[in-house]
Design an enzyme around this catalytic site. Structure first.
Site, mmCIF file in Angstrom:
data_model
loop_
_atom_site.group_PDB
_atom_site.id
_atom_site.type_symbol
_atom_site.label_atom_id
_atom_site.label_comp_id
_atom_site.label_asym_id
_atom_site.label_seq_id
_atom_site.Cartn_x
_atom_site.Cartn_y
_atom_site.Cartn_z
ATOM 1 N N SER A 48 5.293 -27.176 18.921
ATOM 2 C CA SER A 48 4.697 -28.316 18.213
ATOM 3 C C SER A 48 3.223 -28.397 18.579
ATOM 4 C CB SER A 48 5.390 -29.610 18.623
ATOM 5 O OG SER A 48 4.550 -30.695 18.288
ATOM 6 N N HIS A 89 5.464 -25.949 14.341
ATOM 7 C CA HIS A 89 5.947 -27.304 14.051
ATOM 8 C C HIS A 89 4.753 -28.256 14.002
ATOM 9 C CE1 HIS A 89 9.140 -30.448 14.225
ATOM 10 N NE2 HIS A 89 8.247 -31.142 14.920
ATOM 11 N N ASP A 134 3.592 -32.209 13.460
ATOM 12 C CA ASP A 134 4.065 -33.591 13.499
ATOM 13 C C ASP A 134 3.102 -34.510 12.765
ATOM 14 O OD1 ASP A 134 6.515 -33.516 15.099
ATOM 15 O OD2 ASP A 134 5.198 -32.689 16.651
ATOM 16 N N MET A 190 2.292 -38.217 11.564
ATOM 17 C CA MET A 190 2.634 -39.613 11.916
ATOM 18 C C MET A 190 1.644 -40.566 11.250
ATOM 19 S SD MET A 190 3.413 -39.199 15.959
ATOM 20 C CE MET A 190 4.220 -37.733 16.639
ATOM 21 N N HIS A 239 7.115 -31.932 10.038
ATOM 22 C CA HIS A 239 7.969 -33.062 10.397
ATOM 23 C C HIS A 239 7.265 -34.357 10.012
ATOM 24 C CE1 HIS A 239 10.120 -35.259 14.003
ATOM 25 N NE2 HIS A 239 10.438 -35.769 12.825
ATOM 26 N N MET A 256 6.929 -38.046 9.941
ATOM 27 C CA MET A 256 7.315 -39.337 10.531
ATOM 28 C C MET A 256 6.475 -40.398 9.846
ATOM 29 S SD MET A 256 7.547 -37.872 14.375
ATOM 30 C CE MET A 256 6.647 -36.414 13.891
ATOM 31 N N MET A 267 16.604 -35.589 16.847
ATOM 32 C CA MET A 267 15.519 -36.040 17.726
ATOM 33 C C MET A 267 16.104 -36.315 19.108
ATOM 34 S SD MET A 267 12.654 -36.023 16.067
ATOM 35 C CE MET A 267 11.713 -36.671 17.453
ATOM 36 N N GLY A 291 7.188 -40.212 17.985
ATOM 37 C CA GLY A 291 5.898 -40.897 18.104
ATOM 38 C C GLY A 291 4.943 -40.225 19.065
ATOM 39 N N PHE A 292 5.475 -39.609 20.095
ATOM 40 C CA PHE A 292 4.592 -39.047 21.118
ATOM 41 C C PHE A 292 5.169 -37.755 21.691
ATOM 42 C CE2 PHE A 292 4.218 -43.638 21.023
ATOM 43 C CZ PHE A 292 2.846 -43.802 20.813
ATOM 44 N N GLY A 293 4.275 -36.891 22.118
ATOM 45 C CA GLY A 293 4.697 -35.709 22.855
ATOM 46 C C GLY A 293 4.893 -36.080 24.316
ATOM 47 N N GLY A 294 5.481 -35.174 25.064
ATOM 48 C CA GLY A 294 5.567 -35.334 26.507
ATOM 49 C C GLY A 294 6.578 -36.343 27.010
ATOM 50 N N ASP A 309 14.358 -31.598 18.754
ATOM 51 C CA ASP A 309 12.936 -31.897 18.941
ATOM 52 C C ASP A 309 12.746 -33.032 19.935
ATOM 53 O OD1 ASP A 309 10.229 -32.374 18.614
ATOM 54 O OD2 ASP A 309 10.357 -33.007 16.525
ATOM 55 N N GLY A 310 12.024 -32.728 21.010
ATOM 56 C CA GLY A 310 11.655 -33.763 21.963
ATOM 57 C C GLY A 310 12.105 -33.453 23.381
ATOM 58 N N GLY A 311 11.140 -33.264 24.261
ATOM 59 C CA GLY A 311 11.454 -33.079 25.672
ATOM 60 C C GLY A 311 12.095 -31.757 26.032
ATOM 61 N N GLY A 360 6.616 -29.022 22.441
ATOM 62 C CA GLY A 360 5.172 -29.267 22.409
ATOM 63 C C GLY A 360 4.577 -29.073 23.778
ATOM 64 N N SER A 361 4.698 -30.122 24.616
ATOM 65 C CA SER A 361 4.125 -30.030 25.957
ATOM 66 C C SER A 361 4.818 -28.944 26.783
ATOM 67 C CB SER A 361 4.201 -31.385 26.656
ATOM 68 O OG SER A 361 5.510 -31.899 26.574
HETATM 69 C C1 DX5 Z 1 7.787 -36.387 18.724
HETATM 70 C C2 DX5 Z 1 7.526 -35.148 17.897
HETATM 71 C C3 DX5 Z 1 7.744 -33.903 18.636
HETATM 72 C C4 DX5 Z 1 6.836 -33.709 19.813
HETATM 73 C C5 DX5 Z 1 7.569 -32.930 20.836
HETATM 74 O O1 DX5 Z 1 7.633 -37.505 17.942
HETATM 75 O O2 DX5 Z 1 8.347 -35.128 16.759
HETATM 76 O O3 DX5 Z 1 7.696 -32.758 17.786
HETATM 77 O O4 DX5 Z 1 5.656 -33.043 19.511
HETATM 78 O O5 DX5 Z 1 6.782 -32.874 21.956
HETATM 79 P P1 DX5 Z 1 7.429 -32.571 23.371
HETATM 80 O O6 DX5 Z 1 8.037 -31.219 23.287
HETATM 81 O O7 DX5 Z 1 6.244 -32.653 24.282
HETATM 82 O O8 DX5 Z 1 8.447 -33.645 23.632
HETATM 83 ZN ZN ZN Z 2 8.458 -33.146 15.633
#
Ligand code: DX5
Ligand code: ZN
Length: 219
Positions: free
Chosen positions: A8, A33, A35, A37, A66, A68, A137, A142-145, A175-177, A197-198
């Site tokens: 991501s 990917h 994102d 928003m 994606h 959102m 999800m 909403g946020f990475g990390g 997706d996520g974490g 992502g992170s």
């Molecule tokens: C969250 C996004 C994810 C995000 C994942 O709202 O949809 O795609 O970038 O980031 P990580 O892998 O850091 O959780």
């Molecule tokens: Zn995503």
């Protein structure tokens, strides 16, 4: 089904987005990917079709977009024209989900549905024939990390069983974490496509991280 890694770019350095995309491509990424928003469906604001179009000129990899955003129908044309390969929408944001999916397909793009951690699987149960990927999800969008929500493991297993029972052969994306340390568990639950992502961009060595992830999902 082939297992795929989808970095991501939310966690990439936007000062040099092309370089970042090319670096993860060279490191073995399968999808990019993106994102999107809008500050309404989720609290954060990120990018739009302009960046999808720029990404499309930076890579030959499929673009996994994606959305959102509220009422994504308004922007399907723009994101299709920008070069999206997959367009994923959230049921809560679509008044008539099946129509939205059909519109995406009509534009030559793969329609997908994302389910928030608290959204039940029955949200897609009756429209499985119109969807080409389901995204679970594993954080609130909403946020990475953010940290992986572990109760999504049984949800992935349940979705896998539901698809098998319905005779529907589409990939499950998560997706996520997702990081090197938990990707094997997510894979064992039945996931096919892993967004990170992170977990990729915040590690210095993309090649090492993606290779390790691939080794863990293959075993
Ligand atoms: C969250 C996004 C994810 C995000 C994942 O709202 O949809 O795609 O970038 O980031 P990580 O892998 O850091 O959780
Ligand atoms: Zn995503």
């Amino acid at each position: 089904m082939k297992k795929l890694i989808a970095p991501s770019i939310l966690s990439a350095d936007f000062c040099c987005l092309e370089k970042e995309i090319k670096a993860v491509e060279a490191a073995g990424a399968d999808y990019i990917h993106i994102d999107v928003m809008d500050g309404h469906f989720v609290p954060n604001i990120t990018v739009g079709p302009l960046i999808v179009e720029a990404a499309q000129r930076s890579t030959t990899l499929p673009l996994d977009v994606h959305l959102m955003i509220e009422s994504p129908d308004r922007y399907i044309d723009d994101f299709a024209q920008a070069g999206s390969t997959i367009l994923t929408v959230h049921p809560e944001a679509c008044r008539h989900l099946q129509r939205t999916l059909a519109c995406i397909k009509d534009k030559g793009v793969k329609p997908a549905v994302a389910l928030n951690p608290s959204t039940p699987l029955c949200a897609v149960e009756n429209i499985l024939e119109y969807v080409e990927m389901i995204l679970i999800m594993s954080v609130n969008p909403g946020f990475g990390g953010q940290q992986f929500i572990s109760s999504m493991i049984p949800k992935i297993k349940k979705l896998k069983a539901m698809l098998e029972e319905a005779g529907v052969n589409i990939p499950i994306e998560v997706d996520g974490g997702i990081i090197v340390d938990n990707i094997a568990q997510v894979s064992a639950a039945g996931a096919d496509i892993f967004v990170s992502g992170s977990g990729i961009f915040k590690t210095g060595d993309y090649k090492k991280t993606i290779s390790e992830m691939k080794r863990k999902i293959a075993s």
